[in-house]
Design an enzyme around this catalytic site. Structure first.
Site, PDB file in Angstrom:
ATOM      1  N   SER A   1       2.264  -2.212   3.199  1.00 51.77           N
ATOM      2  CA  SER A   1       1.033  -2.728   3.806  1.00 51.77           C
ATOM      3  C   SER A   1       1.059  -3.909   4.943  1.00 51.77           C
ATOM      4  CB  SER A   1       0.191  -3.105   2.680  1.00 51.77           C
ATOM      5  OG  SER A   1      -0.989  -3.857   3.160  1.00 51.77           O
ATOM      6  N   SER A   2       0.131  -3.805   5.838  1.00 49.75           N
ATOM      7  CA  SER A   2      -0.053  -4.737   6.638  1.00 49.75           C
ATOM      8  C   SER A   2       0.035  -6.276   6.222  1.00 49.75           C
ATOM      9  CB  SER A   2      -0.670  -4.701   7.783  1.00 49.75           C
ATOM     10  OG  SER A   2      -2.143  -4.673   7.234  1.00 49.75           O
ATOM     11  N   CYS A   3      -0.561  -6.125   4.994  1.00 52.73           N
ATOM     12  CA  CYS A   3      -0.938  -7.622   4.164  1.00 52.73           C
ATOM     13  C   CYS A   3       0.582  -8.551   3.966  1.00 52.73           C
ATOM     14  CB  CYS A   3      -1.491  -7.668   3.016  1.00 52.73           C
ATOM     15  SG  CYS A   3      -0.698  -6.668   1.451  1.00 52.73           S
TER      16      CYS A   3
ATOM     17  N   TYR B   1      -0.113  -8.868  -4.289  1.00 52.84           N
ATOM     18  CA  TYR B   1       0.217  -7.514  -3.770  1.00 52.84           C
ATOM     19  C   TYR B   1       1.352  -7.730  -2.651  1.00 52.84           C
ATOM     20  CZ  TYR B   1       0.245  -2.731  -1.878  1.00 52.84           C
ATOM     21  OH  TYR B   1       0.295  -1.573  -1.471  1.00 52.84           O
TER      22      TYR B   1
ATOM     23  N   LYS C   1       5.277  -6.377  -2.226  1.00 47.31           N
ATOM     24  CA  LYS C   1       5.725  -5.559  -1.027  1.00 47.31           C
ATOM     25  C   LYS C   1       6.847  -6.225  -0.301  1.00 47.31           C
ATOM     26  CE  LYS C   1       3.664  -1.741  -2.130  1.00 47.31           C
ATOM     27  NZ  LYS C   1       4.250  -0.535  -2.594  1.00 47.31           N
TER      28      LYS C   1
ATOM     29  N   HIS D   1     -11.303  -0.632  -0.923  1.00 43.75           N
ATOM     30  CA  HIS D   1     -11.191  -1.266   0.205  1.00 43.75           C
ATOM     31  C   HIS D   1     -12.217  -1.020   0.890  1.00 43.75           C
ATOM     32  CE1 HIS D   1      -6.648  -0.885  -0.800  1.00 43.75           C
ATOM     33  NE2 HIS D   1      -6.667  -2.386  -0.480  1.00 43.75           N
TER      34      HIS D   1
END
Length: 319
Positions: free
Chosen positions: A109-111, A138, A142, A181
């Site tokens: 994920s971009s997070c 999270y 990742k 989301h």
């Protein structure tokens, strides 16, 4: 090029991303796909995952399995978002290496990028600053997965790649307002308010943050592209390279759903990261770009939501 007869294991095949990847591979003629539901194989169980790999001996692995959720879910379940995601990916990536899996794609994920990373966020910004607090649990998991893939490429010359999609939406998304989301939550809220006489819709924050959105069928297309390509790097951003304000998104979803009431912004709730836009030049240089425009994608997603609303509500009651 991918051999259509290769045994391909899709972890998380029932989720939004995994199901999209499964559809794409089936459409492309891949005829040796394997997958297990969570009741059949608990990916948090190291021994169970290892036994599964020993028995099935997949040649290609796509890791789309994860515990996911929005700001509220991350806030309420930090331990689960950190520990369970570490368990899942550690077991899958380690078993892939031990079983000599030829190709692995790890989806994140971009997070993973810092809260205040330069915009648009490039892959080189990883680990250059602090994370957004609302989804750090999270993100840390990742990041660990990305580094595992990197380590295996460096030490063992594995053909493993990490793909970091931007905010995804589409069929099989999570529309539960407690854990969803922003985009599916908006679809649900505007739909229900429309049925309630166009009652006002309350949304979190100020609406000023900007976000990028990618239809899940596009990320499945990116996965297929990588399976058929020799990738130079271990990490690639997957997105559109275009963003929209949350307020702009709300107005777009409202128009598509047909809600005529007011939108009320709760300024006491967190905004999250001010802006999250991906630099997708590395993936573009490799030869892949997105296809589905945001408005078209939201329309298709709302149609899917309407067609599956009874089942969505049934699952929520049972859980």
């Amino acid at each position: 090029m991918l051999d259509k007869d290769s045994k391909i294991y899709i972890a998380g095949h029932r989720g939004m991303v995994g199901s999209a990847v499964k559809r794409k591979l089936e459409q492309e003629g891949c005829n040796n796909l394997i997958y297990k539901s969570s009741s059949e194989l608990d990916l948090r169980n190291q021994q169970g995952v290892q036994e599964f790999f020993n028995q099935e001996q997949p040649e290609v692995v796509i890791d789309a399995a994860a515990r996911v959720g929005g700001i509220m879910a991350n806030k309420e379940y930090p331990w689960q978002f950190l520990y369970e995601n570490l368990e899942i990916q550690n077991n899958i990536i380690a078993a892939s290496h031990q079983q000599d899996v030829e190709k692995l794609i790890f989806l994140g994920s971009s997070c993973i990028y810092p809260k205040h990373a330069d915009q648009p966020m490039g892959e080189e910004s990883l680990l250059t600053g602090s994370l957004e607090p609302t989804n750090q649990w999270y993100a840390i998991a990742k990041i660990a997965g990305v580094k595992m893939v990197d380590a295996l490429r460096r030490q063992y010359d594995r053909d493993y790649v990490s793909l970091m999609p931007t905010n995804l939406y589409g069929p099989n998304d999570n529309f539960d307002l407690k854990t969803s989301h922003v985009l599916p939550a908006m679809i649900r809220k505007f739909h229900e308010a429309k049925g309630d006489g166009d009652s006002p819709v309350q949304l979190w924050g100020t609406g000023s943050p900007r976000r990028e959105f990618l239809h899940v069928d596009d990320v499945a297309d990116a996965v297929f592209f990588v399976l058929n390509s020799e990738m130079e790097h271990d990490l690639y951003n997957v997105g559109t390279g275009k963003d929209i304000s949350i307020k702009g998104l709300a107005l777009l979803v409202q128009r598509i759903v047909g809600h005529k009431g007011d939108i009320r912004w709760d300024h006491s709730k967190p905004n999250g990261t001010p802006r999250k836009l991906m630099n997708v030049s590395r993936m573009t240089k490799a030869g892949w770009t997105y296809n589905i425009k945001l408005e078209d994608g939201i329309k298709a997603t709302y149609e899917w939501f309407l067609e599956n609303l009874d089942e969505i509500k049934k699952v929520e009651i049972e859980s």
